[in-house]
Design a protein around this motif. Structure first.
Motif, PDB file in Angstrom:
ATOM      1  N   LEU A  97       0.837  -1.208   0.000  1.00 29.12           N
ATOM      2  CA  LEU A  97       0.000   0.000   0.000  1.00 29.12           C
ATOM      3  C   LEU A  97       0.874   1.261   0.000  1.00 29.12           C
ATOM      4  CD1 LEU A  97      -2.953  -0.936   2.379  1.00 29.12           C
ATOM      5  CD2 LEU A  97      -2.982  -0.721  -0.122  1.00 29.12           C
ATOM      6  N   VAL A  98       1.966   1.239   0.744  1.00 30.01           N
ATOM      7  CA  VAL A  98       2.905   2.361   0.723  1.00 30.01           C
ATOM      8  C   VAL A  98       3.537   2.474  -0.663  1.00 30.01           C
ATOM      9  CG1 VAL A  98       5.112   3.210   1.645  1.00 30.01           C
ATOM     10  CG2 VAL A  98       3.338   2.358   3.204  1.00 30.01           C
ATOM     11  N   LEU A  99       3.882   1.343  -1.274  1.00 33.50           N
ATOM     12  CA  LEU A  99       4.449   1.348  -2.623  1.00 33.50           C
ATOM     13  C   LEU A  99       3.434   1.893  -3.628  1.00 33.50           C
ATOM     14  CD1 LEU A  99       6.936   0.630  -4.278  1.00 33.50           C
ATOM     15  CD2 LEU A  99       6.014  -1.671  -4.532  1.00 33.50           C
ATOM     16  N   TRP A 100       2.152   1.543  -3.470  1.00 32.51           N
ATOM     17  CA  TRP A 100       1.109   2.093  -4.329  1.00 32.51           C
ATOM     18  C   TRP A 100       1.053   3.616  -4.186  1.00 32.51           C
ATOM     19  CZ3 TRP A 100      -3.289   4.436  -2.040  1.00 32.51           C
ATOM     20  CH2 TRP A 100      -4.183   4.975  -2.971  1.00 32.51           C
ATOM     21  N   LEU A 101       1.043   4.102  -2.944  1.00 33.71           N
ATOM     22  CA  LEU A 101       0.993   5.538  -2.704  1.00 33.71           C
ATOM     23  C   LEU A 101       2.223   6.222  -3.297  1.00 33.71           C
ATOM     24  CD1 LEU A 101      -0.557   7.849  -1.395  1.00 33.71           C
ATOM     25  CD2 LEU A 101       0.670   7.369   0.725  1.00 33.71           C
ATOM     26  N   TYR A 102       3.382   5.626  -3.133  1.00 35.71           N
ATOM     27  CA  TYR A 102       4.610   6.158  -3.716  1.00 35.71           C
ATOM     28  C   TYR A 102       4.493   6.230  -5.240  1.00 35.71           C
ATOM     29  CZ  TYR A 102       9.563   6.667  -4.778  1.00 35.71           C
ATOM     30  OH  TYR A 102      10.761   7.114  -5.253  1.00 35.71           O
ATOM     31  N   GLY A 103       3.960   5.186  -5.845  1.00 36.10           N
ATOM     32  CA  GLY A 103       3.787   5.172  -7.294  1.00 36.10           C
ATOM     33  C   GLY A 103       2.824   6.235  -7.789  1.00 36.10           C
ATOM     34  N   VAL A 104       1.853   6.588  -6.964  1.00 39.48           N
ATOM     35  CA  VAL A 104       0.880   7.618  -7.345  1.00 39.48           C
ATOM     36  C   VAL A 104       1.520   9.010  -7.306  1.00 39.48           C
ATOM     37  CG1 VAL A 104      -1.259   8.764  -6.603  1.00 39.48           C
ATOM     38  CG2 VAL A 104      -1.138   6.269  -6.667  1.00 39.48           C
ATOM     39  N   VAL A 105       2.397   9.263  -6.346  1.00 36.42           N
ATOM     40  CA  VAL A 105       2.935  10.608  -6.165  1.00 36.42           C
ATOM     41  C   VAL A 105       4.293  10.834  -6.831  1.00 36.42           C
ATOM     42  CG1 VAL A 105       1.655  10.960  -4.029  1.00 36.42           C
ATOM     43  CG2 VAL A 105       4.001  10.132  -3.920  1.00 36.42           C
ATOM     44  N   VAL A 106       5.039   9.771  -7.161  1.00 36.63           N
ATOM     45  CA  VAL A 106       6.392   9.945  -7.709  1.00 36.63           C
ATOM     46  C   VAL A 106       6.338  10.459  -9.146  1.00 36.63           C
ATOM     47  CG1 VAL A 106       6.675   7.598  -8.636  1.00 36.63           C
ATOM     48  CG2 VAL A 106       8.670   8.861  -7.865  1.00 36.63           C
ATOM     49  N   ASP A 107       7.289  11.302  -9.496  1.00 33.67           N
ATOM     50  CA  ASP A 107       7.448  11.740 -10.881  1.00 33.67           C
ATOM     51  C   ASP A 107       8.017  10.560 -11.656  1.00 33.67           C
ATOM     52  OD1 ASP A 107       8.044  12.912 -13.300  1.00 33.67           O
ATOM     53  OD2 ASP A 107       9.500  14.343 -12.485  1.00 33.67           O
ATOM     54  N   ARG A 108       7.263  10.042 -12.606  1.00 33.34           N
ATOM     55  CA  ARG A 108       7.649   8.819 -13.320  1.00 33.34           C
ATOM     56  C   ARG A 108       8.941   8.951 -14.110  1.00 33.34           C
ATOM     57  NH1 ARG A 108       3.988   5.388 -11.744  1.00 33.34           N
ATOM     58  NH2 ARG A 108       1.823   6.004 -11.709  1.00 33.34           N
ATOM     59  N   ASP A 109       9.333  10.170 -14.461  1.00 27.44           N
ATOM     60  CA  ASP A 109      10.549  10.376 -15.246  1.00 27.44           C
ATOM     61  C   ASP A 109      11.745  10.793 -14.399  1.00 27.44           C
ATOM     62  OD1 ASP A 109       9.307   9.737 -17.686  1.00 27.44           O
ATOM     63  OD2 ASP A 109       8.477  11.765 -17.829  1.00 27.44           O
ATOM     64  N   SER A 110      11.605  10.701 -13.079  1.00 26.80           N
ATOM     65  CA  SER A 110      12.704  11.106 -12.206  1.00 26.80           C
ATOM     66  C   SER A 110      13.473   9.882 -11.718  1.00 26.80           C
ATOM     67  CB  SER A 110      12.162  11.884 -11.004  1.00 26.80           C
ATOM     68  OG  SER A 110      11.534  11.007 -10.096  1.00 26.80           O
ATOM     69  N   GLY A 111      14.638  10.153 -11.176  1.00 29.75           N
ATOM     70  CA  GLY A 111      15.447   9.089 -10.595  1.00 29.75           C
ATOM     71  C   GLY A 111      14.791   8.455  -9.380  1.00 29.75           C
ATOM     72  N   ALA A 112      13.798   9.150  -8.787  1.00 31.00           N
ATOM     73  CA  ALA A 112      13.089   8.591  -7.636  1.00 31.00           C
ATOM     74  C   ALA A 112      12.229   7.395  -8.021  1.00 31.00           C
ATOM     75  CB  ALA A 112      12.218   9.666  -6.992  1.00 31.00           C
ATOM     76  N   ASN A 113      11.922   7.249  -9.300  1.00 28.44           N
ATOM     77  CA  ASN A 113      11.153   6.095  -9.789  1.00 28.44           C
ATOM     78  C   ASN A 113      12.145   4.967 -10.052  1.00 28.44           C
ATOM     79  OD1 ASN A 113       9.210   4.409 -10.842  1.00 28.44           O
ATOM     80  ND2 ASN A 113       8.900   5.577 -12.710  1.00 28.44           N
ATOM     81  N   PHE A 114      12.708   4.424  -8.988  1.00 26.84           N
ATOM     82  CA  PHE A 114      13.820   3.492  -9.107  1.00 26.84           C
ATOM     83  C   PHE A 114      13.416   2.036  -9.334  1.00 26.84           C
ATOM     84  CE2 PHE A 114      12.695   3.852  -4.701  1.00 26.84           C
ATOM     85  CZ  PHE A 114      12.758   2.554  -4.226  1.00 26.84           C
ATOM     86  N   LEU A 115      12.141   1.683  -9.176  1.00 28.81           N
ATOM     87  CA  LEU A 115      11.781   0.251  -9.283  1.00 28.81           C
ATOM     88  C   LEU A 115      11.565  -0.302 -10.695  1.00 28.81           C
ATOM     89  CD1 LEU A 115       9.659  -0.696  -6.195  1.00 28.81           C
ATOM     90  CD2 LEU A 115      11.880  -1.527  -6.861  1.00 28.81           C
ATOM     91  N   PRO A 116      11.007   0.155 -11.628  1.00 24.57           N
ATOM     92  CA  PRO A 116      10.192   1.319 -11.967  1.00 24.57           C
ATOM     93  C   PRO A 116       8.712   1.042 -11.704  1.00 24.57           C
ATOM     94  CG  PRO A 116      10.615   0.089 -13.927  1.00 24.57           C
ATOM     95  CD  PRO A 116      11.302  -0.639 -12.804  1.00 24.57           C
ATOM     96  N   LEU A 117       7.932   2.114 -11.680  1.00 27.53           N
ATOM     97  CA  LEU A 117       6.506   2.001 -11.413  1.00 27.53           C
ATOM     98  C   LEU A 117       5.719   2.633 -12.552  1.00 27.53           C
ATOM     99  CD1 LEU A 117       6.739   3.120  -7.699  1.00 27.53           C
ATOM    100  CD2 LEU A 117       6.478   0.788  -8.516  1.00 27.53           C
ATOM    101  N   ASN A 118       4.609   2.018 -12.915  1.00 25.22           N
ATOM    102  CA  ASN A 118       3.711   2.580 -13.929  1.00 25.22           C
ATOM    103  C   ASN A 118       2.271   2.407 -13.436  1.00 25.22           C
ATOM    104  OD1 ASN A 118       3.253  -0.163 -14.397  1.00 25.22           O
ATOM    105  ND2 ASN A 118       3.452  -0.024 -16.600  1.00 25.22           N
ATOM    106  N   PRO A 119       1.288   3.018 -14.119  1.00 22.62           N
ATOM    107  CA  PRO A 119      -0.101   2.933 -13.621  1.00 22.62           C
ATOM    108  C   PRO A 119      -0.604   1.494 -13.442  1.00 22.62           C
ATOM    109  CG  PRO A 119       0.067   4.683 -15.240  1.00 22.62           C
ATOM    110  CD  PRO A 119       1.390   3.958 -15.245  1.00 22.62           C
ATOM    111  N   ALA A 120      -0.284   0.591 -14.349  1.00 20.04           N
ATOM    112  CA  ALA A 120      -0.735  -0.804 -14.191  1.00 20.04           C
ATOM    113  C   ALA A 120      -0.128  -1.420 -12.939  1.00 20.04           C
ATOM    114  CB  ALA A 120      -0.373  -1.620 -15.431  1.00 20.04           C
ATOM    115  N   GLY A 121       1.138  -1.138 -12.688  1.00 19.73           N
ATOM    116  CA  GLY A 121       1.784  -1.634 -11.476  1.00 19.73           C
ATOM    117  C   GLY A 121       1.185  -1.025 -10.226  1.00 19.73           C
ATOM    118  N   ASP A 122       0.812   0.260 -10.322  1.00 20.65           N
ATOM    119  CA  ASP A 122       0.169   0.908  -9.176  1.00 20.65           C
ATOM    120  C   ASP A 122      -1.127   0.187  -8.806  1.00 20.65           C
ATOM    121  OD1 ASP A 122       2.213   2.787  -9.143  1.00 20.65           O
ATOM    122  OD2 ASP A 122       1.031   4.309 -10.198  1.00 20.65           O
ATOM    123  N   TRP A 123      -1.948  -0.123  -9.806  1.00 18.84           N
ATOM    124  CA  TRP A 123      -3.207  -0.840  -9.542  1.00 18.84           C
ATOM    125  C   TRP A 123      -2.936  -2.213  -8.944  1.00 18.84           C
ATOM    126  CZ3 TRP A 123      -7.637   1.392  -9.003  1.00 18.84           C
ATOM    127  CH2 TRP A 123      -7.902   2.576  -9.688  1.00 18.84           C
TER     128      TRP A 123
END
Length: 148
Positions: free
Chosen positions: A101-127
């Motif tokens: 759930l924390v990872l989902w929240l992180y995926g919702v708020v992280v800038d997808r094109d930044s280095g902070a998106n280190f896992l990577p996360l996309n909308p399908a992964g968020d769901w």
């Protein structure tokens, strides 16, 4: 009269929380392994160790990286180890559910094109992370045995 089953069911006598944790752990192991299989993972040559530059897609929808796949494998192994006891299974489900759930929240708020998106996360992964987190947390909390 012969018994209907030739061998005992290994789940007989196990608390539901242990069976549930075992099933979830196997799902994570499968996700982690499938993330390394070309064909199941499209654009496999674009698989990177970490970060949003990994363009490999598990099932053509879930953006993955080597690190992402390793997290799933480690979650699965940890779940199998913890599923050996009811207390451990519950801790895996509640702790893992909270983590996802924390990872989902992180995926919702992280800038997808930044280095902070280190896992990577996309909308399908968020769901997927939202669903996994809710199911794990609910099962871990609702499967507590009533004490008489």
């Amino acid at each position: 009269m012969a018994h209907a089953r030739a061998r005992a069911n290994p789940a007989d006598g196990k608390p539901p929380v242990r069976r549930g944790a075992g099933v979830v752990a196997v799902v994570f192991l499968l996700l982690g392994l499938l993330g390394f299989l070309p064909g199941v993972t499209s654009d496999f040559p674009a698989l990177r160790f970490a970060g949003h530059h990994s363009d490999a897609m598990l099932f053509g929808a879930l953006q993955v990286s080597v690190l992402h796949n390793l997290v799933h494998l480690l979650t699965g192994v940890g779940g199998l180890v913890l599923a050996r006891t009811a207390t451990g299974a519950r801790a895996f489900l509640v702790g893992g559910g909270t983590f996802y759930l924390v990872l989902w929240l992180y995926g919702v708020v992280v800038d997808r094109d930044s280095g902070a998106n280190f896992l990577p996360l996309n909308p399908a992964g968020d769901w997927l992370h939202l669903g996994l987190g809710l199911v794990m947390l609910a099962f871990g909390l609702l499967s507590a045995r009533s004490h008489r």
